[in-house]
Design an enzyme around this catalytic site. Structure first.
Site, mmCIF file in Angstrom:
data_model
loop_
_atom_site.group_PDB
_atom_site.id
_atom_site.type_symbol
_atom_site.label_atom_id
_atom_site.label_comp_id
_atom_site.label_asym_id
_atom_site.label_seq_id
_atom_site.Cartn_x
_atom_site.Cartn_y
_atom_site.Cartn_z
ATOM 1 C CG ASP A 263 -92.067 62.725 27.118
ATOM 2 O OD1 ASP A 263 -91.364 63.450 26.392
ATOM 3 O OD2 ASP A 263 -92.796 63.154 28.025
ATOM 4 C CG HIS B 165 -74.981 63.610 5.066
ATOM 5 N ND1 HIS B 165 -75.441 64.577 5.918
ATOM 6 C CD2 HIS B 165 -74.773 62.527 5.824
ATOM 7 C CE1 HIS B 165 -75.495 64.092 7.133
ATOM 8 N NE2 HIS B 165 -75.085 62.850 7.111
HETATM 9 P P1 NDP Z 1 -99.524 56.344 32.462
HETATM 10 O O1 NDP Z 1 -100.139 57.419 33.250
HETATM 11 O O2 NDP Z 1 -100.219 55.943 31.216
HETATM 12 O O3 NDP Z 1 -99.330 55.146 33.472
HETATM 13 C C1 NDP Z 1 -98.838 53.927 33.145
HETATM 14 C C2 NDP Z 1 -99.807 52.908 33.663
HETATM 15 O O4 NDP Z 1 -99.668 51.698 32.961
HETATM 16 C C3 NDP Z 1 -99.542 52.525 35.096
HETATM 17 O O5 NDP Z 1 -100.048 53.474 35.983
HETATM 18 C C4 NDP Z 1 -100.234 51.179 35.189
HETATM 19 O O6 NDP Z 1 -101.591 51.405 35.536
HETATM 20 C C5 NDP Z 1 -100.204 50.661 33.746
HETATM 21 N N1 NDP Z 1 -99.362 49.480 33.600
HETATM 22 C C6 NDP Z 1 -99.711 48.377 32.911
HETATM 23 N N2 NDP Z 1 -98.723 47.469 32.940
HETATM 24 C C7 NDP Z 1 -97.739 47.987 33.677
HETATM 25 C C8 NDP Z 1 -96.450 47.508 34.043
HETATM 26 N N3 NDP Z 1 -96.021 46.292 33.704
HETATM 27 N N4 NDP Z 1 -95.655 48.312 34.789
HETATM 28 C C9 NDP Z 1 -96.073 49.526 35.151
HETATM 29 N N5 NDP Z 1 -97.289 50.046 34.833
HETATM 30 C C10 NDP Z 1 -98.127 49.274 34.100
HETATM 31 O O7 NDP Z 1 -98.033 56.678 32.055
HETATM 32 P P2 NDP Z 1 -96.830 57.066 32.960
HETATM 33 O O8 NDP Z 1 -97.172 57.192 34.410
HETATM 34 O O9 NDP Z 1 -95.737 56.134 32.610
HETATM 35 O O10 NDP Z 1 -96.508 58.523 32.436
HETATM 36 C C11 NDP Z 1 -95.965 58.709 31.145
HETATM 37 C C12 NDP Z 1 -96.692 59.830 30.459
HETATM 38 O O11 NDP Z 1 -96.603 61.015 31.234
HETATM 39 C C13 NDP Z 1 -96.061 60.154 29.130
HETATM 40 O O12 NDP Z 1 -97.100 60.354 28.200
HETATM 41 C C14 NDP Z 1 -95.350 61.483 29.394
HETATM 42 O O13 NDP Z 1 -95.263 62.228 28.221
HETATM 43 C C15 NDP Z 1 -96.239 62.124 30.412
HETATM 44 N N6 NDP Z 1 -95.683 63.140 31.290
HETATM 45 C C16 NDP Z 1 -94.338 63.455 31.321
HETATM 46 C C17 NDP Z 1 -93.881 64.423 32.177
HETATM 47 C C18 NDP Z 1 -92.407 64.699 32.217
HETATM 48 O O14 NDP Z 1 -91.639 63.972 31.624
HETATM 49 N N7 NDP Z 1 -91.950 65.738 32.924
HETATM 50 C C19 NDP Z 1 -94.784 65.174 33.073
HETATM 51 C C20 NDP Z 1 -96.141 64.714 32.991
HETATM 52 C C21 NDP Z 1 -96.573 63.755 32.123
HETATM 53 P P3 NDP Z 1 -102.460 50.300 36.297
HETATM 54 O O15 NDP Z 1 -101.563 49.622 37.255
HETATM 55 O O16 NDP Z 1 -103.530 51.062 36.936
HETATM 56 O O17 NDP Z 1 -102.916 49.362 35.206
#
Ligand code: NDP
Length: 425
Positions: free
Chosen positions: A277, A375
């Site tokens: 992001d 450039h």
């Molecule tokens: P996700 O919601 O996709 O969550 C990441 C998931 O990956 C975790 O919850 C976990 O789920 C899984 N996972 C698998 N392997 C790992 C690992 N080794 N370490 C950690 N997690 C792992 O993404 P994020 O929570 O990272 O959120 C990023 C997204 O949110 C981006 O698309 C961004 O654009 C967006 N966003 C940004 C905002 C901002 O910047 N202000 C506001 C709102 C959204 P599990 O443990 O269940 O497998």
């Protein structure tokens, strides 16, 4: 020089002069990239990624092959529409490699979220609750997202901060979270909303919002490099000029903006390629480098006691290597293969080095030949394409264009006509 390095360097020598097929062949051999990752994003995927999807939007993807970071040879994948970005990055990385390469390390990697109470009835009651119910708060947070505990992360601290201005009092509950390999926005927001309910129920106060912050001073990486002026053009004055360029970027806000924009040319290109992001990371970098009340340059250059040029940067990079759209886009998977991806911390280190290389390229050019020389050669390609040159005509047209006193679309069209007339006669 060790044998593997010689092999690496000979493969990528003159990479920019090779055909796309030849470049891919080298990458397949050297980086073991998976041909399956060359596919486009299918409609069944992108239709679920965003609302009202109609198609995908293409941008060129390229590589910058000359990075040596902490002793490792790294090929940086980049997505950009700006012609000079990859050329500048590769050239600078090559010069820096010949001077020993980059050193980079992660300082800390923790994300932060906040639950904000604006003019609560009893600010002290919120603070007291947070201080005296730490165990219950941690339990609540961990139950909200248990899998992150299993992965070795989770909430690190829950504290309060007060902001008073005019007649207003704000109580902010700061929650620091180790999100492991994820950027963690959704994870943190889930935890915050759960904590918010617990705090509201126990204090009878109502929070205005609960959201992660993109100001991430606890998620920092540092990179530096050292260059011997004798390896550069104008070796007797270049060191002084580069430190003056650094001074200018610090003291003149008009230069600060452009200095930093040039850095973000490279940073955004790798952020996009790795599915990160980039708006979030940009917000973080600009917040961190404005923390003293004024935007500061993201890099600094100085001369050490031996007369060597030393460049360094410290950047907050709230990245993820999982989550968001990362697992969905085949080109993002391709980018990770090209990188020889290890983990999110090594990605932070790479991006900090890209920032430094991109900046070195800009200030080296600006303080010597000026940037237009390089450039315009690349800009001529864009003009040739826009003028309607066929792929077989582009090289000849660029060659002709670079001999013209004025490079613009009219000149490009006129030169293309001239070229076609010569060929048909
Ligand atoms: P996700 O919601 O996709 O969550 C990441 C998931 O990956 C975790 O919850 C976990 O789920 C899984 N996972 C698998 N392997 C790992 C690992 N080794 N370490 C950690 N997690 C792992 O993404 P994020 O929570 O990272 O959120 C990023 C997204 O949110 C981006 O698309 C961004 O654009 C967006 N966003 C940004 C905002 C901002 O910047 N202000 C506001 C709102 C959204 P599990 O443990 O269940 O497998």
């Amino acid at each position: 020089m060790i044998k593997s390095e010689v092999k690496y360097m000979s493969q990528y020598k003159g990479f920019y002069k090779k055909s796309i097929a030849e470049r891919l062949e080298i990458l397949k051999r050297d980086r073991h990239i998976n041909p399956d990752y060359f596919g486009s994003l299918p409609a069944s995927t992108y239709n679920n990624m965003i609302e009202n999807a109609i198609t995908t939007f293409e941008l060129p993807m390229g590589v910058s092959p000359n990075y040596c970071i902490n002793g490792r040879q790294i090929v940086i994948p980049m997505v950009t529409e700006e012609p000079s970005v990859i050329a500048a990055s590769s050239n600078a990385a090559n010069i820096i490699k010949q001077n020993g390469g980059f050193t980079s390390s992660v300082i800390s990697r923790v994300m932060r979220g906040e639950i904000a109470f604006v003019n609560p009835n009893n600010p002290q009651a919120i603070q007291d609750f947070i201080e005296t119910h730490q165990e219950a708060l941690f339990d609540n947070a961990h139950q909200a997202h248990p899998s992150i505990i299993k992965r070795g992360g989770g909430v690190q601290s829950i504290t309060t901060r007060h902001i008073t201005k005019d007649d207003n009092t704000l109580v902010i509950v700061d929650v620091l979270v180790d999100t492991q390999e994820a950027m963690g926005a959704n994870m943190i927001n889930t935890i915050l909303e759960s904590l918010r309910t617990l705090i509201e129920t126990n204090t009878q106060e109502h929070a205005l919002m609960a959201i992660l912050t993109n100001n991430t001073p606890e998620c920092l990486v540092h990179a530096h490099c050292t260059l011997d002026p004798s390896t550069l053009k104008f070796s007797d004055t270049i060191g002084q000029k580069i430190t003056e360029a650094s001074l200018l970027s610090k003291l003149d806000p008009f230069r600060t903006a452009t200095h930093n924009k040039g850095i973000m040319n490279g940073v955004d290109a790798i952020l996009i390629a790795t599915g990160n992001d980039w708006r979030a990371v940009n917000a973080g970098i600009y917040s961190y480098h404005s923390r003293n009340g004024q935007l500061e340059p993201f890099t600094t250059w100085s001369l050490n006691d031996e007369g060597m040029i030393c460049g360094e940067t410290t950047l907050p990079l709230a990245l993820g290597s999982v989550g968001g759209s990362i697992g969905l886009n085949p080109k993002v998977k391709l980018a990770y293969e090209i990188l020889g991806f290890h983990d999110v911390k090594s990605l932070m280190e790479c991006i900090a080095c890209v920032a430094l290389a991109q900046n070195f390229a800009a200030i080296y050019a600006l303080t010597t030949d000026g940037i237009q020389k390089g450039h315009m050669a690349l800009h001529a390609r864009n003009l040739a394409l826009k003028a309607g040159a066929k792929p077989t005509e582009v090289e000849a047209l660029v060659h002709l264009l670079l001999k013209q006193p004025h490079l613009n679309s009219d000149t490009a069209k006129a030169c293309l006509e001239q070229l076609k007339a010569t060929h048909s006669s």
